[in-house]
Design a protein around this motif. Structure first.
Motif, mmCIF file in Angstrom:
data_model
loop_
_atom_site.group_PDB
_atom_site.id
_atom_site.type_symbol
_atom_site.label_atom_id
_atom_site.label_comp_id
_atom_site.label_asym_id
_atom_site.label_seq_id
_atom_site.Cartn_x
_atom_site.Cartn_y
_atom_site.Cartn_z
ATOM 1 N N SER A 172 40.127 35.500 40.668
ATOM 2 C CA SER A 172 40.523 36.551 40.492
ATOM 3 C C SER A 172 40.327 37.823 41.408
ATOM 4 O O SER A 172 39.623 38.654 41.122
ATOM 5 C CB SER A 172 40.117 37.001 39.121
ATOM 6 O OG SER A 172 40.994 38.128 38.514
ATOM 7 N N ARG A 201 47.467 43.572 36.110
ATOM 8 C CA ARG A 201 46.704 42.850 35.317
ATOM 9 C C ARG A 201 45.513 43.864 35.197
ATOM 10 O O ARG A 201 44.884 44.520 36.068
ATOM 11 C CB ARG A 201 45.886 41.834 36.091
ATOM 12 C CG ARG A 201 46.901 40.859 36.703
ATOM 13 C CD ARG A 201 46.128 39.766 37.911
ATOM 14 N NE ARG A 201 47.108 38.959 38.477
ATOM 15 C CZ ARG A 201 46.919 38.159 39.637
ATOM 16 N NH1 ARG A 201 45.781 38.009 40.192
ATOM 17 N NH2 ARG A 201 48.001 37.349 39.867
ATOM 18 N N GLU A 260 52.527 41.532 39.414
ATOM 19 C CA GLU A 260 51.795 41.471 38.039
ATOM 20 C C GLU A 260 50.953 42.713 38.140
ATOM 21 O O GLU A 260 50.409 43.181 39.150
ATOM 22 C CB GLU A 260 50.827 40.179 37.937
ATOM 23 C CG GLU A 260 51.716 39.064 37.655
ATOM 24 C CD GLU A 260 50.915 37.977 37.359
ATOM 25 O OE1 GLU A 260 51.223 36.824 36.718
ATOM 26 O OE2 GLU A 260 49.826 38.124 37.566
ATOM 27 N N ARG A 267 45.078 36.686 29.850
ATOM 28 C CA ARG A 267 44.120 36.073 30.681
ATOM 29 C C ARG A 267 42.698 36.200 30.143
ATOM 30 O O ARG A 267 42.404 37.037 29.493
ATOM 31 C CB ARG A 267 44.033 36.372 32.195
ATOM 32 C CG ARG A 267 45.260 36.588 32.985
ATOM 33 C CD ARG A 267 46.024 35.581 33.334
ATOM 34 N NE ARG A 267 47.050 35.483 34.072
ATOM 35 C CZ ARG A 267 48.287 35.732 33.391
ATOM 36 N NH1 ARG A 267 48.439 35.582 32.200
ATOM 37 N NH2 ARG A 267 49.379 35.969 34.360
ATOM 38 N N ASN A 312 45.164 32.192 37.501
ATOM 39 C CA ASN A 312 46.458 33.268 37.449
ATOM 40 C C ASN A 312 47.586 32.574 38.120
ATOM 41 O O ASN A 312 47.644 31.517 38.710
ATOM 42 C CB ASN A 312 46.218 34.262 38.736
ATOM 43 C CG ASN A 312 45.169 35.318 37.955
ATOM 44 O OD1 ASN A 312 45.429 35.920 36.588
ATOM 45 N ND2 ASN A 312 44.124 35.435 38.530
ATOM 46 N N ARG A 351 45.347 31.049 31.143
ATOM 47 C CA ARG A 351 46.533 31.894 31.011
ATOM 48 C C ARG A 351 47.536 31.458 30.064
ATOM 49 O O ARG A 351 47.854 30.419 29.709
ATOM 50 C CB ARG A 351 47.141 31.507 32.506
ATOM 51 C CG ARG A 351 48.471 32.354 32.541
ATOM 52 C CD ARG A 351 48.869 32.539 34.102
ATOM 53 N NE ARG A 351 48.652 31.440 34.646
ATOM 54 C CZ ARG A 351 49.325 30.464 35.173
ATOM 55 N NH1 ARG A 351 50.748 30.699 34.746
ATOM 56 N NH2 ARG A 351 49.250 29.366 35.901
ATOM 57 N N TRP A 399 42.170 39.949 29.881
ATOM 58 C CA TRP A 399 42.893 40.677 30.623
ATOM 59 C C TRP A 399 44.358 40.757 30.006
ATOM 60 O O TRP A 399 44.934 39.607 29.635
ATOM 61 C CB TRP A 399 43.010 40.201 32.151
ATOM 62 C CG TRP A 399 42.022 40.236 32.801
ATOM 63 C CD1 TRP A 399 40.734 39.394 32.696
ATOM 64 C CD2 TRP A 399 41.564 40.968 34.016
ATOM 65 N NE1 TRP A 399 39.811 39.752 33.707
ATOM 66 C CE2 TRP A 399 40.100 40.746 34.499
ATOM 67 C CE3 TRP A 399 42.397 42.078 34.853
ATOM 68 C CZ2 TRP A 399 39.665 41.455 35.405
ATOM 69 C CZ3 TRP A 399 41.936 42.686 35.748
ATOM 70 C CH2 TRP A 399 40.477 42.549 36.045
ATOM 71 N N VAL A 411 48.453 41.251 31.039
ATOM 72 C CA VAL A 411 49.177 41.121 32.427
ATOM 73 C C VAL A 411 50.749 41.405 31.941
ATOM 74 O O VAL A 411 51.285 41.090 30.921
ATOM 75 C CB VAL A 411 49.120 39.786 32.850
ATOM 76 C CG1 VAL A 411 49.906 39.662 34.140
ATOM 77 C CG2 VAL A 411 47.684 39.521 33.391
#
Length: 719
Positions: free
Chosen positions: A497, A621, A619, A668, A717, A677, A637, A639
């Motif tokens: 990440s 995040r 994206e 995430r 991701n 994800r 997370w 997103v």
């Protein structure tokens, strides 16, 4: 005026003020701010909630950067306050109240921040506007002139070898002509010390007392002098290798793991100048071998007072099991969809010596577990599955420890919606490490493909000529010889990440050159001649500091075409395994995997792929529960994303109106093997719809847009 300059790991640089005038001025400003606030302050018992905190005049430094220097903060929004006050103090943020002593300390820190950026004459003032039990805080800044660095001189390195000066001047963090910046000067000192440690001077020191930053009253600019003491030059000494005995695995020392295996992976030898980079690269090479666990790799640099100038190496290792047989549970993100499966593998480590690895694997994986047991039924229009039996031999040392070779032989049964393929593949590969961040891959693949077509793929009166040809080619046998070269550069700060940096790659494929040489001997060889180019770039940056919010951007472009005799031969096509597909969790997320293609209304045409691929994704995040720091919820997370692109049958089919657009949100959860994800994507613009129905604003929100939205599951991701 003169000052000591001392970046970390010693204290940061300072510029001594002109006498006591500036200190008195700062004290007067702070006193005036406090007196002004006191004059506006109603009776003491009232606490004033900070409803807003604004900066004015900060043209050079962002509000986020200035806010990071302060303890005074604005009261957060309703959701943060509700979570904090109602659910738990660990969630959200509390109400913020004005404290004049805290604000005064904040102003001092802001002034220091501006001085460290070269704004030595910056003036900072505040305005406090009260209403009932609230206060608006405005911080007004007059930045003034920003000092430049007239000259930057490195002292004490005059006797160093030529490579030191080459490296120092190659990529300085700050140079003459740049604005004065204390943080960058700190980073520059650290960089120079690293260069010295990598060219034989691990005991080099930065001399704080004799380094200076001098600011001239006539110009307002600075002259910086950095002085270093190199000390003695050191060299690598002898290498001692010690093997630990694991009584469970082997009661005796393994004599098949010879010293030569270890010595081949070291990037240095006795007598070479000492380098921390060589030490780290050697340890990385040993870890990648896979035949043992590297327990320790010790290098003890003698103290400056010692007479010795050699650095000996001690390598302590513990062998892994020579033979290993084990089951596998497969969870992977492949072809834009989540794959589940199982496998059985056998590994022999140090196969015939030389740290070679021999592995054989039988693996089954599917994207459609619900189709059990009909995973490989030819006419199943839902099943997508793969059965792979592969034997592979890896040679870790080819010409040098920077080049690794491999050979593999595979039988693959591949079921996609339009076809069922039997593939026999023989592959030779070489991997080379060009630099610490750049790798090259050269592969030569020989494969024979026997394909059978799903009966659902038929030619109808409305089928385009391009799709007709692809359907006919689904039943053709092929023999392919494919040369592939890929170069990849990864300068990100995290494997799973990243929050800063980029990953760029370029792949070049060519098929048909070698078989042409054999066509005189085998005139009926069903070869295909084609080329393919794929360019991918991924960039990452922190939208909000401390990994709270990360902005990620991806661009991908790919093109392929036949050439030579195959270009005019309609009976020869590009293999389905090498075509481009769009849609899915790693592509345009408003569509399922391989469901998207431009310029055709033929059902399931996306499953046949195309020859041109263009994609872009953005994206944001956000680590929404980062403040908890509890090791569990702080791994979540949120997103937000937008994707655009498509696959076209031919380059000439490309048009702006055929670019599909999708958007959505996702979650995430960070794990030790990467983020798990979940994405929910919907179609913003669908070029396959009739005019007047393509944009989201032209369709029913719930009855069409949200009803057609798609969930995607994956590991890692999206890019």
């Amino acid at each position: 005026m003169n000052s000591d300059f001392a970046p970390p790991p010693v204290p940061p640089p300072h510029v001594r003020p002109a006498g006591r005038r500036r200190l008195r001025l700062l004290q007067a400003v702070l006193a005036a701010a406090c007196l002004s606030a006191a004059a506006q302050t109603p009776p003491p018992p009232v606490r004033y909630e900070i409803s807003s905190l604004r900066f004015e005049g900060n043209a050079s430094l962002s509000a986020n950067e200035l806010q990071s220097q302060m303890l005074t903060r604005e009261t957060p929004g309703f959701l943060n306050r509700f979570l904090h006050n109602t659910i738990s103090e660990k969630l959200g943020r509390r109400n913020e109240y004005l404290s004049l002593p805290t604000l005064a300390a904040d102003l001092r820190r802001l002034h220091t921040c501006y001085e460290n950026r070269g704004f030595f004459g910056a003036a900072i003032d505040t305005e406090l506007a009260y209403r009932k039990d609230e206060v608006d805080v405005t911080i007004r800044i007059t930045e003034g002139y920003r000092a430049l660095i007239d000259s930057l001189v490195y002292l004490g390195i005059v006797n160093g070898p030529g490579t030191i000066w080459t490296d120092i001047l190659a990529a300085p963090r700050i140079a003459a002509g740049d604005p004065y910046n204390a943080q960058l000067l700190e980073e520059e000192v650290v960089r120079v010390l690293q260069i010295l440690a990598n060219t034989g001077y691990p005991n080099a020191r930065y001399l704080r007392d004799s380094s200076r930053a001098v600011r001239y009253a006539s110009t307002g600019n600075c002259s910086v002098r950095l002085r270093f003491d190199l000390g003695k030059v050191y060299y690598f000494g002898g290498v001692t290798i010690r093997q630990e005995i694991d009584s469970v695995r082997s009661p005796v020392v393994r004599d098949d793991i010879t010293d030569d295996i270890i010595l081949q992976q070291l990037t240095y030898g006795p007598g070479k100048r000492y380098s921390i980079e060589d030490s780290a690269a050697s340890a990385s090479n040993l870890n990648r071998l896979g035949i043992f666990d590297l327990r320790r790799m010790d290098m003890i640099v003698p103290r400056r007072a010692d007479t010795s100038v050699t650095v000996p190496t001690l390598v302590v290792l513990r062998p892994k099991d020579r033979h290993e047989l084990g089951p596998e549970l497969i969870v992977s993100d492949e072809n834009g969809a989540l794959n589940l499966g199982a496998g059985l593998g056998y590994t022999q480590r140090n196969f015939f010596g030389g740290a070679r690895l021999f592995t054989t694997r039988l693996r089954f994986r599917t994207q459609t577990l619900s189709e059990a047991p009909h995973f490989f039924d030819l006419n199943n229009t839902k099943a997508v599955s793969n059965l792979d039996l592969t034997a592979e031999l890896v040679q870790p040392y080819v010409f040098s420890n920077r080049v690794k070779g491999s050979w593999s032989f595979s039988y693959i049964l591949d079921k996609e919606v339009p076809y069922l393929q039997n593939i026999i593949r023989n592959k030779f590969g070489f991997t080379s490490k060009f630099t610490d961040n750049t790798n090259g891959f050269l592969d030569w693949t020989l494969e024979a493909i026997s394909s059978r077509k799903n009966d659902a793929f038929v030619i109808t009166p409305g089928t385009t000529p391009q799709v007709q040809q692809e359907i006919l080619l689904l039943q053709k046998e092929q023999f392919n010889s494919i040369l592939s070269f890929t170069i990849q550069r990864d300068v990100t700060n995290d494997l799973f990440s990243p929050s800063e940096g980029s990953i760029t790659s370029a792949e070049f494929d060519e098929a048909g050159l070698f078989p042409l040489l054999l066509q005189g001997v085998f005139p009926s060889l069903p070869i295909s001649q084609f080329y393919r180019v794929i360019l991918i770039g991924r960039w990452y940056t922190e939208a909000v500091p401390h990994r709270f919010s990360i902005l990620a951007f991806k661009l991908k472009g790919g093109v392929e075409d036949k050439y030579g005799g195959a270009r005019a031969d309609s009976n020869v096509g590009i293999p389905q395994t090498h075509r481009f597909y769009a849609g899915g969790g790693n592509s345009i997320r408003g569509w399922n995997s391989r469901d998207l293609i431009a310029e055709t209304n033929q059902p399931l045409a996306g499953q046949l792929g195309g020859n041109l691929d263009l994609e872009a994704s953005l994206e944001l995040r956000t680590n929404i529960l980062q403040s908890l720091h509890d090791g569990f919820l702080d791994k979540v997370w949120l997103v937000q994303f937008i994707d655009a692109g498509n696959v076209w049958g031919q380059v000439r089919d490309l048009s702006p109106g055929s670019v599909a657009i999708a958007a959505g949100i996702g979650l995430r959860y960070d794990t030790f093997f990467g983020p798990f994800r979940i994405d929910w994507g919907f179609r913003v613009y669908n070029p396959a719809e009739a005019p007047g129905q393509r944009w989201i604003t032209q369709r029913q929100l719930f009855g069409q847009t949200f009803k057609e939205a798609i969930f995607h599951f994956g590991i890692g991701n999206a890019f």
